[in-house]
Enzyme design. Structure first.
Site, PDB file in Angstrom:
ATOM      1  N   LYS A 194      27.049  42.873  42.753  1.00 18.76           N
ATOM      2  CA  LYS A 194      27.757  42.009  41.812  1.00 18.76           C
ATOM      3  C   LYS A 194      26.798  41.053  41.089  1.00 18.76           C
ATOM      4  CE  LYS A 194      31.602  44.079  42.468  1.00 18.76           C
ATOM      5  NZ  LYS A 194      32.539  44.020  43.561  1.00 18.76           N
TER       6      LYS A 194
HETATM    7  C1  LIG Z   1      33.731  44.646  44.382  1.00 21.70           C
HETATM    8  C2  LIG Z   1      35.182  44.511  44.082  1.00 21.70           C
HETATM    9  C3  LIG Z   1      36.100  44.003  45.004  1.00 21.70           C
HETATM   10  C4  LIG Z   1      35.751  43.756  46.428  1.00 21.70           C
HETATM   11  O1  LIG Z   1      34.707  42.884  46.627  1.00 21.70           O
HETATM   12  P1  LIG Z   1      34.100  42.720  48.090  1.00 21.70           P
HETATM   13  O2  LIG Z   1      33.363  41.433  48.029  1.00 21.70           O
HETATM   14  O3  LIG Z   1      33.221  43.904  48.321  1.00 21.70           O
HETATM   15  O4  LIG Z   1      35.241  42.687  49.039  1.00 21.70           O
HETATM   16  C5  LIG Z   1      37.402  43.787  44.609  1.00 21.70           C
HETATM   17  N1  LIG Z   1      37.797  44.080  43.368  1.00 21.70           N
HETATM   18  C6  LIG Z   1      36.962  44.599  42.450  1.00 21.70           C
HETATM   19  C7  LIG Z   1      37.467  44.871  41.063  1.00 21.70           C
HETATM   20  C8  LIG Z   1      35.630  44.849  42.790  1.00 21.70           C
HETATM   21  O5  LIG Z   1      34.795  45.382  41.893  1.00 21.70           O
END
Ligand SMILES: *Cc1c(COP(=O)(O)O)cnc(C)c1O
Length: 396
Positions: A194
């Site tokens: 991210k």
């Molecule tokens: C990455 C992601 C999540 C989950 O994030 P985590 O921190 O891995 O739990 C939820 N929604 C979307 C749209 C994502 O891209």
């Protein structure tokens, strides 16, 4: 054959991964300091990160968690959503957004997207509202905000809780408002790929402090801190379990990464903006390609750069395009396989693939190109050159 040789000359020597974290000596030093402090799980660094993050968004408080998924889950729990309730969200998202609705025993009601932004279509949300609907989860796809004005207005009309899935939306703005400040709750992700990372981690914010307190209780075994306050005379060992909660707390090792990454957020964002500009510049006049469209008034976080192919102008499909890019040493991905095509959701709710035609159609022609701050602008040029080479070679 001549063209093949040209490709080989121009081709990158090393493979460019689709995504990499951007970890510097500063992050490493802060993690080492956390380890040396002897406080490795939730403690002073988590508190500091929560405060810094809240200040960055311009909200009173934030709750550090071990994932964005955890934040979405405890937001639903804190909103009292459970069996018999319906929650509306987009089919064009990562499965976590929808899985958490199942976790609380509610029914996910999927809706289609708008073709320009690939975000949830507010008109379809409105049409999907029933007497059982309790919440809506807009996902700011790729880093561009949903039409929050429409979503917040319809949520008010129908008394729905708005939980923003901000996994892509840091730093992003919706018509001048910071993404994550318009819903009742917002959950951010610090997963490795991210826009900033704590390896694994997430942050939940809420408009009303009481609701964040509820979520905090759900996030740590259902143990009430209020009990400590009320019975302070009995000492810090005393707590009460008021609900069977979860184990979703952030560690201080993660927070050490988060504190440092947050300070570098704008610098990393600037780099992604430069990469997006390289791609936009290279592709905007190519008729076989469609660049992401950004609505006015939006600050795009550029977590993703979804390039769409006009397949009718090409002799290969999206899967072959991805294979060819891999041969040119470019890693890519696809965001997302629509939820209603996954066996669990397809079979449980009897979804036909054409139930959400916009998502289905866009899914089949998009490729996420690499866009992250550890890339160089030369890397971005290499990606653009590889894409252009393929368009030339496979043009109809
Ligand atoms: C990455 C992601 C999540 C989950 O994030 P985590 O921190 O891995 O739990 C939820 N929604 C979307 C749209 C994502 O891209």
């Amino acid at each position: 054959m001549a063209r093949r040789q040209l490709d080989l000359v121009m081709m990158r020597k090393t493979f460019l991964p689709f995504a990499l974290p951007d970890i510097t000596e500063a992050e490493i030093a802060e993690v080492v300091a956390a380890l040396q402090s002897n406080w490795i799980t939730t403690g002073p660094r988590t508190r500091q990160f929560e405060q810094d993050f809240a200040a960055y968004l311009g909200v009173a408080e934030a709750l550090g968690l071990n994932s964005c998924t955890a934040g979405l889950h405890v937001a639903l729990a804190a909103a009292g959503i459970g069996p018999g309730d319906e929650v509306i969200t987009t089919t064009f998202t990562f499965c976590a957004t929808v899985n958490v609705i199942e976790h609380v025993g509610a029914r996910p009601v999927l809706v289609d997207i708008t073709p320009d932004t690939l975000n949830i279509d507010p008109a379809r949300v409105e049409a999907a509202v029933s007497s059982r609907t309790r919440a809506v989860i807009p996902v700011h796809y790729g880093g561009q905000c949903c039409d929050m004005q429409s979503i917040v207005a319809l949520a008010r009309d129908h008394d729905l809780t708005v939980i923003e899935d901000c996994a892509h939306a840091l730093p992003a703005t919706c018509d001048g408002h910071t993404a994550g400040t318009l819903g009742d709750f917002a959950s951010f992700s610090f997963y490795a790929t991210k826009t900033m990372t704590t390896a694994e981690g997430g942050m939940l914010v809420a408009r009303e402090p009481d609701r964040l307190d509820q979520a905090r209780i759900f996030s740590l075994h259902g143990m009430s801190r209020d009990a400590w306050k009320r019975f302070s005379a009995t000492g810090s060992w005393y707590y009460e379990v008021v609900v069977p909660g979860f184990k979703y707390n952030m560690t201080d090792l993660s927070a050490a990464l988060g504190l440092t990454q947050l300070r570098r957020l704008e610098e990393m964002q600037h780099k992604r903006e430069l990469i997006a500009a390289v791609y936009n510049q290279a592709f905007q006049t190519v008729s076989a390609l469609e660049i992401p469209s950004v609505r006015p008034g939006m600050r795009h976080a550029w977590h993703l750069y979804p390039l769409r192919l006009h397949l009718e102008q090409l002799r290969i499909d999206r899967a072959q395009f991805i294979e060819e890019l891999k041969h040119q040493n470019i890693g890519t991905s696809v965001h997302y396989i629509p939820i209603h095509l996954h066996p669990f959701y397809r079979d449980r709710y009897g979804y036909h693939p054409e139930r959400f035609p916009v998502a289905r159609h866009e899914y089949e022609r998009l490729i996420s190109l690499p866009i992250y701050s550890q890339m160089s602008l030369q890397d971005a040029d290499d990606v653009a050159a590889a894409v252009m080479t393929l368009v030339e070679r496979f043009r109809r």
